[in-house]
Enzyme design. Structure first.
Site, short mmCIF file in Angstrom:
data_model
loop_
_atom_site.label_atom_id
_atom_site.label_comp_id
_atom_site.label_asym_id
_atom_site.label_seq_id
_atom_site.Cartn_x
_atom_site.Cartn_y
_atom_site.Cartn_z
N LYS A 51 113.88 26.39 -67.14
CA LYS A 51 113.17 25.79 -66.00
C LYS A 51 111.81 26.44 -65.83
O LYS A 51 111.65 27.64 -66.07
CB LYS A 51 113.96 26.04 -64.70
CG LYS A 51 115.30 25.36 -64.62
CD LYS A 51 115.97 25.72 -63.29
CE LYS A 51 117.38 25.18 -63.18
NZ LYS A 51 118.11 25.79 -62.05
N ARG A 95 128.24 21.94 -57.79
CA ARG A 95 127.94 20.88 -56.82
C ARG A 95 128.57 19.55 -57.21
O ARG A 95 129.18 18.88 -56.42
CB ARG A 95 126.42 20.69 -56.70
CG ARG A 95 125.74 21.76 -55.89
CD ARG A 95 124.26 21.68 -56.05
NE ARG A 95 123.89 21.74 -57.46
CZ ARG A 95 122.67 21.85 -57.90
NH1 ARG A 95 121.66 21.87 -57.07
NH2 ARG A 95 122.42 21.93 -59.20
N SER A 135 117.16 23.77 -55.36
CA SER A 135 115.85 24.39 -55.17
C SER A 135 114.75 23.38 -55.47
O SER A 135 113.71 23.37 -54.81
CB SER A 135 115.69 25.61 -56.10
OG SER A 135 116.66 26.58 -55.80
N HIS A 179 123.08 28.04 -51.64
CA HIS A 179 123.23 29.36 -52.28
C HIS A 179 123.81 30.37 -51.28
O HIS A 179 124.73 31.12 -51.60
CB HIS A 179 121.87 29.90 -52.74
CG HIS A 179 121.23 29.14 -53.86
ND1 HIS A 179 119.90 28.79 -53.85
CD2 HIS A 179 121.71 28.65 -55.02
CE1 HIS A 179 119.60 28.14 -54.95
NE2 HIS A 179 120.69 28.03 -55.68
O1 PNS Z 1 119.96 29.04 -60.86
P1 PNS Z 1 119.97 28.73 -62.32
O2 PNS Z 1 118.56 28.47 -62.82
O3 PNS Z 1 120.90 27.61 -62.69
O4 PNS Z 1 120.54 30.04 -63.06
C1 PNS Z 1 120.70 30.10 -64.47
C2 PNS Z 1 120.90 31.56 -64.90
C3 PNS Z 1 119.74 32.40 -64.46
C4 PNS Z 1 122.19 32.08 -64.30
C5 PNS Z 1 121.00 31.56 -66.47
O5 PNS Z 1 119.83 31.01 -67.00
C6 PNS Z 1 121.22 32.97 -67.04
O6 PNS Z 1 122.32 33.47 -66.99
N1 PNS Z 1 120.15 33.57 -67.60
C7 PNS Z 1 120.24 34.85 -68.23
C8 PNS Z 1 120.26 34.70 -69.76
C9 PNS Z 1 121.66 34.60 -70.28
O7 PNS Z 1 122.48 35.46 -70.09
N2 PNS Z 1 121.98 33.51 -71.01
C10 PNS Z 1 123.29 33.34 -71.62
C11 PNS Z 1 124.05 32.19 -71.04
S1 PNS Z 1 123.74 30.72 -71.99
#
Ligand code: PNS
Length: 165
Positions: free
Chosen positions: A42, A91, A129, A18
């Site tokens: 998650k 990745r 993570s 990250h």
């Molecule tokens: O590190 P991660 O868990 O892969 O991040 C995922 C994240 C937090 C970027 C994603 O879940 C997110 O954007 N959450 C906010 C809700 C949202 O906007 N969802 C619409 C996209 S499907």
């Protein structure tokens, strides 16, 4: 006009992979906001305020990187902060399907915001993570997996929250 980019994620916890993406995004854009939120897909381990503290320590040396917590839709947070770009690290092929779907949904919701993917360095291609938490769980060495500046605090927080789980 200055271009603001967002690096969104759950960062549970932040890894060296990250950090590498934050720095590379900060070299490309005028300002980067590392935006932390819960990922509803998650189950999280570290509380948001702890994740923010660890991230703040990691980005401390970089003048054009800030850390923020947000709730709700990423595109709403991006619009509120006048960000034009969402930066994600890719990745492997296994990341692609999920990232592709999120980028498409975000584009439908906010066509003026672009998602840009940075390919993860091979050094970090294996890193997640979840892997860090698993190594912590079995008292393994996390030194090559996380930014060294957060090592002591991460272990302290891990032991603190282990009792509550
Ligand atoms: O590190 P991660 O868990 O892969 O991040 C995922 C994240 C937090 C970027 C994603 O879940 C997110 O954007 N959450 C906010 C809700 C949202 O906007 N969802 C619409 C996209 S499907």
């Amino acid at each position: 006009m200055k271009t603001i980019a967002i690096c969104p994620g759950s960062y549970d916890p932040v890894t060296s992979g990250h950090k590498d993406i934050f720095i590379r995004a900060a070299n490309l854009y005028d300002k980067v906001i590392v935006a932390v939120t819960e990922n509803p897909r998650k189950k999280s381990y570290f509380p948001i305020d702890v994740r923010v503290k660890l991230l703040e320590k990691v980005v401390e040396p970089y003048q054009n990187i800030d850390v923020c917590h947000f709730d709700g839709l990423l595109v709403n947070f991006a619009r509120k902060n006048k960000a034009k770009v969402i930066v994600k690290g890719l990745r492997a092929a296994s990341d692609f399907e999920n990232e592709f779907q999120m980028a498409q949904v975000n584009h439908k919701l906010a066509p003026e915001i672009e998602t840009v993917f940075l390919v993860t360095k091979t050094d970090y291609a294996f890193l997640s993570s979840s892997a860090v938490k698993e190594v912590l769980q079995f008292d393994g060495c996390i030194e090559n997996l996380i930014p060294l500046e957060i090592k002591d605090n991460l272990i302290k927080y891990y032991n603190q929250y282990k009792k509550d789980k």
